[in-house]
Design a protein around this motif. Structure first.
Motif, PDB file in Angstrom:
ATOM      1  N   ASP A   1     -30.523  61.829  97.386  1.00  0.00           N
ATOM      2  CA  ASP A   1     -30.880  60.578  98.082  1.00  0.00           C
ATOM      3  C   ASP A   1     -29.680  59.633  98.142  1.00  0.00           C
ATOM      4  N   ALA A   2     -28.996  59.474  97.014  1.00  0.00           N
ATOM      5  CA  ALA A   2     -27.846  58.561  96.956  1.00  0.00           C
ATOM      6  C   ALA A   2     -26.718  59.015  97.874  1.00  0.00           C
ATOM      7  N   THR A   3     -26.559  60.331  98.013  1.00  0.00           N
ATOM      8  CA  THR A   3     -25.526  60.869  98.912  1.00  0.00           C
ATOM      9  C   THR A   3     -25.887  60.588 100.367  1.00  0.00           C
ATOM     10  N   LYS A   4     -27.154  60.791 100.716  1.00  0.00           N
ATOM     11  CA  LYS A   4     -27.609  60.516 102.084  1.00  0.00           C
ATOM     12  C   LYS A   4     -27.446  59.037 102.429  1.00  0.00           C
ATOM     13  N   LEU A   5     -27.684  58.182 101.445  1.00  0.00           N
ATOM     14  CA  LEU A   5     -27.560  56.737 101.666  1.00  0.00           C
ATOM     15  C   LEU A   5     -26.111  56.259 101.563  1.00  0.00           C
ATOM     16  N   LYS A   6     -25.185  57.184 101.266  1.00  0.00           N
ATOM     17  CA  LYS A   6     -23.753  56.904 101.131  1.00  0.00           C
ATOM     18  C   LYS A   6     -23.440  55.925 100.000  1.00  0.00           C
ATOM     19  N   VAL A   7     -24.314  55.935  98.982  1.00  0.00           N
ATOM     20  CA  VAL A   7     -24.062  55.152  97.774  1.00  0.00           C
ATOM     21  C   VAL A   7     -23.082  55.890  96.878  1.00  0.00           C
ATOM     22  N   VAL A   8     -23.144  57.222  96.894  1.00  0.00           N
ATOM     23  CA  VAL A   8     -22.188  58.048  96.152  1.00  0.00           C
ATOM     24  C   VAL A   8     -21.514  59.022  97.118  1.00  0.00           C
ATOM     25  N   ASP A   9     -20.422  59.604  96.652  1.00  0.00           N
ATOM     26  CA  ASP A   9     -19.592  60.423  97.533  1.00  0.00           C
ATOM     27  C   ASP A   9     -19.806  61.922  97.389  1.00  0.00           C
ATOM     28  N   GLY A  10     -20.518  62.354  96.351  1.00  0.00           N
ATOM     29  CA  GLY A  10     -20.717  63.786  96.180  1.00  0.00           C
ATOM     30  C   GLY A  10     -21.569  64.105  94.969  1.00  0.00           C
ATOM     31  N   ILE A  11     -21.982  65.361  94.896  1.00  0.00           N
ATOM     32  CA  ILE A  11     -22.842  65.840  93.816  1.00  0.00           C
ATOM     33  C   ILE A  11     -22.122  66.943  93.043  1.00  0.00           C
ATOM     34  N   ILE A  12     -22.173  66.861  91.725  1.00  0.00           N
ATOM     35  CA  ILE A  12     -21.638  67.916  90.869  1.00  0.00           C
ATOM     36  C   ILE A  12     -22.794  68.828  90.465  1.00  0.00           C
ATOM     37  N   GLU A  13     -22.742  70.078  90.887  1.00  0.00           N
ATOM     38  CA  GLU A  13     -23.832  71.007  90.587  1.00  0.00           C
ATOM     39  C   GLU A  13     -23.902  71.308  89.095  1.00  0.00           C
ATOM     40  N   GLU A  14     -25.121  71.444  88.605  1.00  0.00           N
ATOM     41  CA  GLU A  14     -25.357  71.783  87.205  1.00  0.00           C
ATOM     42  C   GLU A  14     -25.855  73.218  87.089  1.00  0.00           C
ATOM     43  N   PRO A  15     -25.731  73.808  85.913  1.00  0.00           N
ATOM     44  CA  PRO A  15     -26.330  75.140  85.690  1.00  0.00           C
ATOM     45  C   PRO A  15     -27.834  75.069  85.944  1.00  0.00           C
ATOM     46  N   LEU A  16     -28.430  76.169  86.343  1.00  0.00           N
ATOM     47  CA  LEU A  16     -29.863  76.208  86.606  1.00  0.00           C
ATOM     48  C   LEU A  16     -30.630  75.780  85.352  1.00  0.00           C
ATOM     49  N   GLY A  17     -31.407  74.722  85.488  1.00  0.00           N
ATOM     50  CA  GLY A  17     -32.160  74.212  84.343  1.00  0.00           C
ATOM     51  C   GLY A  17     -31.576  72.951  83.745  1.00  0.00           C
ATOM     52  N   GLY A  18     -30.357  72.594  84.143  1.00  0.00           N
ATOM     53  CA  GLY A  18     -29.749  71.365  83.646  1.00  0.00           C
ATOM     54  C   GLY A  18     -28.487  71.600  82.847  1.00  0.00           C
ATOM     55  N   ALA A  19     -27.714  70.527  82.639  1.00  0.00           N
ATOM     56  CA  ALA A  19     -26.424  70.609  81.944  1.00  0.00           C
ATOM     57  C   ALA A  19     -26.573  71.099  80.509  1.00  0.00           C
ATOM     58  N   HIS A  20     -27.730  70.849  79.889  1.00  0.00           N
ATOM     59  CA  HIS A  20     -27.926  71.243  78.491  1.00  0.00           C
ATOM     60  C   HIS A  20     -28.129  72.748  78.322  1.00  0.00           C
ATOM     61  N   ILE A  21     -28.483  73.439  79.401  1.00  0.00           N
ATOM     62  CA  ILE A  21     -28.702  74.887  79.339  1.00  0.00           C
ATOM     63  C   ILE A  21     -27.386  75.629  79.150  1.00  0.00           C
ATOM     64  N   ASP A  22     -26.348  75.161  79.835  1.00  0.00           N
ATOM     65  CA  ASP A  22     -25.023  75.795  79.749  1.00  0.00           C
ATOM     66  C   ASP A  22     -23.975  74.687  79.750  1.00  0.00           C
ATOM     67  N   ARG A  23     -23.733  74.139  78.586  1.00  0.00           N
ATOM     68  CA  ARG A  23     -22.847  72.982  78.474  1.00  0.00           C
ATOM     69  C   ARG A  23     -21.426  73.267  78.963  1.00  0.00           C
ATOM     70  N   GLU A  24     -20.897  74.429  78.614  1.00  0.00           N
ATOM     71  CA  GLU A  24     -19.515  74.741  78.978  1.00  0.00           C
ATOM     72  C   GLU A  24     -19.316  74.723  80.489  1.00  0.00           C
ATOM     73  N   THR A  25     -20.277  75.289  81.218  1.00  0.00           N
ATOM     74  CA  THR A  25     -20.194  75.289  82.683  1.00  0.00           C
ATOM     75  C   THR A  25     -20.241  73.862  83.216  1.00  0.00           C
ATOM     76  N   ALA A  26     -21.106  73.033  82.621  1.00  0.00           N
ATOM     77  CA  ALA A  26     -21.212  71.631  83.041  1.00  0.00           C
ATOM     78  C   ALA A  26     -19.907  70.881  82.773  1.00  0.00           C
ATOM     79  N   PHE A  27     -19.314  71.122  81.608  1.00  0.00           N
ATOM     80  CA  PHE A  27     -18.047  70.459  81.264  1.00  0.00           C
ATOM     81  C   PHE A  27     -16.943  70.841  82.248  1.00  0.00           C
ATOM     82  N   LEU A  28     -16.854  72.110  82.573  1.00  0.00           N
ATOM     83  CA  LEU A  28     -15.827  72.573  83.510  1.00  0.00           C
ATOM     84  C   LEU A  28     -16.026  71.977  84.891  1.00  0.00           C
ATOM     85  N   ALA A  29     -17.300  71.861  85.309  1.00  0.00           N
ATOM     86  CA  ALA A  29     -17.600  71.299  86.631  1.00  0.00           C
ATOM     87  C   ALA A  29     -17.157  69.838  86.712  1.00  0.00           C
TER      88      ALA A  29
END
Length: 317
Positions: free
Chosen positions: A253-281
């Motif tokens: 929603d925030a991206t469509k409204l141009k409030v933010v500039d982009g989205i950082i994808e998280e591991p399936l299930g959330g950043a807590h499921i695979d922390r290392e992947t989230a950190f690298l992203a």
């Protein structure tokens, strides 16, 4: 592992899979095919749930107790190069707002962000990630130091809001946040902002004026929380799910409204499921953002930043 209410079907299947494997280990029964079927169903259930999350479910994920916080990201990204700095040189050191110098590769950054706690003791110590005026003044002091030495600023947002206590108001909470917003618009060094969890109200905006603003996939960004919105409009928290949808607070929603500039994808299930992947992203997103800004002069940075925020919203004469 803690499961949210909408994740219970996943929990049931994971328990079934564990029992199936246990039967196979403790007996001579061949359960290979049964385990494969459960694994297949589990994978599909995960996709069905996490690819169709409601706004309220994303809010719940942003608050997951196992979700990584600001210091987790900084320590994973910077390693031993992070050096924390303290105090606003006026009142005291706010533990809810942390900041300091760190490196990604050979590039130095000034990292600033809200920090929550992991248990009752640390939550109280960090004031639940709600900064007082001295926290925002510390953040501004560090930003000004970064500007002086030509160091880019990275802010990591994760707060349910600025601390609303009487003592915070007595020390100028509103003025501190307003001052930060003003000073950040004209800071003569690159500012990269990442919303890693909750981005609520002025508490987020106090360190949220960036040249590039990014949101983690399961974070939220809004003028008010769904519960507080519900309590104002319906005098009850029971309508929080409806409020979450109406507030348009998700990353998409925030991206469509141009409030933010982009989205950082998280591991399936959330950043807590695979922390290392989230950190690298997050690390890669910061580095890529800086690459886009590093060749701009201070004057160009300020002009583009002002233009960016001037275009947000709709104005009718």
């Amino acid at each position: 592992m803690e499961y949210l209410e909408f994740e219970l079907p996943i929990k049931e299947l994971e328990e079934q899979l564990q029992k199936c494997k246990l039967i196979g280990d403790e007996s001579e029964v061949d359960v290979t095919e049964t385990c494969k079927q459960i694994e297949k169903k589990l994978e599909q259930t995960r996709k069905d749930i996490y690819k169709n999350l409601t706004a309220w479910q994303r809010v719940q994920l942003s608050r997951h107790p196992s979700r990584p916080y600001t210091l987790d990201y900084i320590r994973a990204i910077c390693g031993d190069t992070f050096f924390e700095l303290h105090g606003d040189r006026n009142f005291k050191d706010d533990k809810a707002m942390i900041g300091g110098l760190g490196k990604i590769g050979d590039q130095s950054y000034m990292f600033i962000g809200q920090q929550k706690g992991y248990n009752t003791k640390t939550r109280q110590y960090r004031n639940f990630g709600m900064a007082n005026p001295e926290g925002y003044r510390k953040a501004l002091r560090l930003m000004k130091s970064a500007e002086k030495f030509g160091i880019p600023v990275v802010t990591l947002i994760d707060t349910p809001g600025a601390y609303p206590g009487l003592e915070a108001e007595e020390r100028g909470q509103g003025e501190a946040i307003a001052r930060n917003i003003l000073e950040m618009t004209r800071l003569r060094t690159p500012i990269i902002t990442v919303i890693i969890g909750e981005g609520a109200s002025g508490g987020a905006l106090g360190i949220g004026v960036g040249d590039i603003v990014l949101m983690m996939e399961n974070s939220w960004y809004s003028v008010i929380s769904p519960e507080n919105c519900s309590s104002i409009l319906w005098r009850s928290w029971e309508q929080k799910e409806i409020a979450a949808e109406a507030l348009k607070l998700t990353a998409s929603d925030a991206t469509k409204l141009k409030v933010v500039d982009g989205i950082i994808e998280e591991p399936l299930g959330g950043a807590h499921i695979d922390r290392e992947t989230a950190f690298l992203a997050v690390r890669d997103a910061i580095s890529n953002s800086y690459d886009k800004l590093k060749n701009l002069s201070p004057k160009e940075l300020v002009k583009l930043r002002m233009d960016k925020y001037s275009k947000i919203g709709v104005f009718k004469g």
